[in-house]
Motif scaffolding. Sequence first.
Motif, PDB file in Angstrom:
ATOM      1  N   LYS A   1       0.880  -1.216  -0.011  1.00 62.95           N
ATOM      2  CA  LYS A   1       0.018   0.008  -0.001  1.00 62.95           C
ATOM      3  C   LYS A   1       0.785   1.156  -0.051  1.00 62.95           C
ATOM      4  O   LYS A   1       0.356   2.374  -0.670  1.00 62.95           O
TER       5      LYS A   1
ATOM      6  N   ARG B   1       3.188   6.938  -5.191  1.00 59.22           N
ATOM      7  CA  ARG B   1       2.253   7.132  -6.035  1.00 59.22           C
ATOM      8  C   ARG B   1       2.836   7.357  -7.642  1.00 59.22           C
ATOM      9  O   ARG B   1       2.603   6.769  -8.383  1.00 59.22           O
TER      10      ARG B   1
ATOM     11  N   ASP C   1       2.460   5.635 -11.435  1.00 59.52           N
ATOM     12  CA  ASP C   1       2.087   6.247 -12.281  1.00 59.52           C
ATOM     13  C   ASP C   1       2.895   5.937 -13.678  1.00 59.52           C
ATOM     14  O   ASP C   1       2.451   6.312 -14.755  1.00 59.52           O
TER      15      ASP C   1
END
Lengths: 324, 533
Positions: free
Chosen positions: B422, B426, B430
């Motif tokens: 988790k 990010r 991407d």
Amino acid sequence: MRMTINRRRFMTLAAAGAALPAVSRFAYAADPLAMQAAWINDAEFTGYFTAFDNDYYKDEGLDLSYLSGGPDVIPESSIIAGKADLTLTTPDTTIKAIVEQGAKFKIIGTQYQKNPHGIISLASKPISNPKQLEGKTLAVPPVNVISVEVMLKINDVDRDKVNIVPYAYDPTPLIKGEIDASLDFTTNVPYTIKQAGGVDAHSFLLYDYGYTIFQDTVVVTEETLATRRKELVSWLRASRKGWDENLKDPNAYPPKFAETWFKGTGRTIDNEIFFNNAQKPLIENPGGVFAMSEDGIAKTLDALGQAGIKGTRDMFDTTLLQEV
Amino acid sequence: MAAEQVLPAPKPLNQAPWFAPVRNIVILLVLWEVAGRFHLVADGALPSLTAIVERFWADRADYPAHVWSTLVSSALGFAIGNIVAVAAGILFVLSPLAARLFRGFNVTIFAVPTIAIAPILALTMTGISPRVTLAAMGCYFVTMTATVVGLTQIDLRSADLVRAYGGGKWDVMRFVQLRSALPIILAGLQVAAPNAVLGAILAEFGGGGRWGLGIYLLGSLGRADPPRLWSIGLVATAIAGIAYFIFGLISARVTGASKAVTMTTSLPPAGARTGGQWPSLAVAFGSIAVPLVLWWAFIKLLGVPEMIGKTPWGVIEYLFFLPLSQQAQTRLLDAMGQTLPITIVGTFAGLAAAFALSVSSRLVPNFTRALMPVALFSQTMPLIATIPLFVLLLGRGWLVTLIITISVTFFPAFITLAQGMKMTPRAALDLPKAYGAGAWTELKLVGIPAALPYLFAAARLTVPRALLGVMIAEWLATGKGLGNLLNQSRGYLDYGMIWTVAAASVVLSVALYQIVVLVERRVLANMGMRGSE
């Protein structure tokens, strides 16, 4: 009774206190007498509970406390450590400890003349003698594996043909047919199997097939024997009285302990009554409860000798019983 | 499934966050009821839920005294264990030398298989002290590491402020570190609370006495009554769960936000080397000596008779210098030869199961959260209540050992891994997405490598538990290896062997843990990554 509970409560608190700083409680040799039982509170110990509740110990001038056992409790450890003054043991472990480790134990009596351990199977697939164990799966508590191996040897059964697996005192695998037989107290488990599985059990005693040893032998250290002989004789006398009273009508006493000794054990009173009836012939003896005849001692030593445990007569002391 | 990979379905807006877990639990409970009712599992060895509840209701008068006794020992152990743990944590932060000296002790406490230590405590202590001790041991490591982490992760500016006004080490500790550590310590207590309950029950089960859920379980074991066993197990689980929940609430109150906590598996950073004054070799030696000295002191302070209580030297003597030593060595080595391979296989199997599940949870989001209650359940349900079921389903061969081992290892590992995945940055995710990669490719290129530190953290957590699982299976089901040797030695009054097996299992566990640490350092260094806690 109330006195006893209070004292036990107190001991629990004292133990809790002792846990805080790692303070030794071995140091104080208690003036009151303490006995270590071999298992959790069940009918195996009804005679002692009877003696407690009828004040037989008090009448003998004894201030007795009672320690319940369990799977990790090694009864002999309690007397070595001074937690208890006397204990009930399986003679093979006691004598093995004397022989191999020089433990200073004396056996001063025996609760069972005939060992209640037996091979239990289902009546639908009965196993009636050691020979029939060949090719079968037998669950044995790891502690008793030696006893079973000796019994097999005495009866010319090939050890390698019996699949011995651990037994955790749960009859479910036997009822479900995962195992063919288990080693347990014949005084107890047949009832459970009938009740839980709705099927009948079949059993034979190891004792009847050459493993002629006592069970729940009363053991003390040589030191206790020397210093507290008088109390030990009193304990034997009061306990015998308790057993005599209890065995007069095996159905009478277990219900009386439902809310005290047997409360919350997870077992039923009917089970205890069955147990109490079944153990009667194994305990009673013409010489009185706890008596150890020369013949009985010789048989025990002989059976253990075949297990490679070389005990001797002087490990037994019958003189206290003579004083009783 | 395929459609989901390409285009994840948008989450309905009106769906509350608790919906998925509650739905899954309901499905699970219904399946359970059906399986039990129609005797689908192992010829009825898995009781139905309603049968368990009925049994519980019939037995309700038995419970209060047992539950109370368990609560008292766990609470005492919880208090003692945590006080010691916080004090130790503070000491380790103030003195890096102490932290390094006690490293061996800390690893030992973390890795010790409780099943090996329970008989030792029953032998050497009286009354409820074995229960209190085992409960306290269950709390120590979690709270100690939480304290150290809390005390070291502080706002440096606050510390500078205190120093600027002439404050010393102690003032910084008092005004800055302790305050900032409080939320993390509380989160540690949350994990420690169920551990305390489980420790107490385990000691009760073995230790004799009259009251306690462990004792009740023991008395009920001989009754061939699965609903009773399951209801006792579920009550134990409920107590552990409530303890977890209560400390979660307290922690949320104090910090204003509840944090997700997992078990820390690494030791606190050793801190700066303290210079040539204490060469690292001497410190390493000291670190090994500390647990041995404490062991020796434990025996001596309690005044345990020599025949029962073996010191480290006593164990060495037993293994090498007595007439029966040769035989003892053979028995020990045979048992280790049976236990070690399956422990290693079990570790990998547990990790693999955890990894597979966490990957699928990544592909099917919400899965993790939905499984959390099951995770707690699997960790707190006493194995002894479920072993008959395992044996009936799987027999008594290596398979049952493996499955039991996976069941005790894979959930903590899964939680660690799932959190790791988790936390993938990010921006890194991407990139493949921009090139049109699907969820699986994205995971392969970024998610899994990024989770590597967590995989090692999970491995550290898994190794000692795997040994524990194997020993429990050996003890209750297969009758082989160290678990069986330990149990058998108790019956033979073979005190030397009891201590030897306990010591050997701790050494084995610590050694496996250290191997994971070494591999981890090498692999992560090669990949230019840092270890995770």
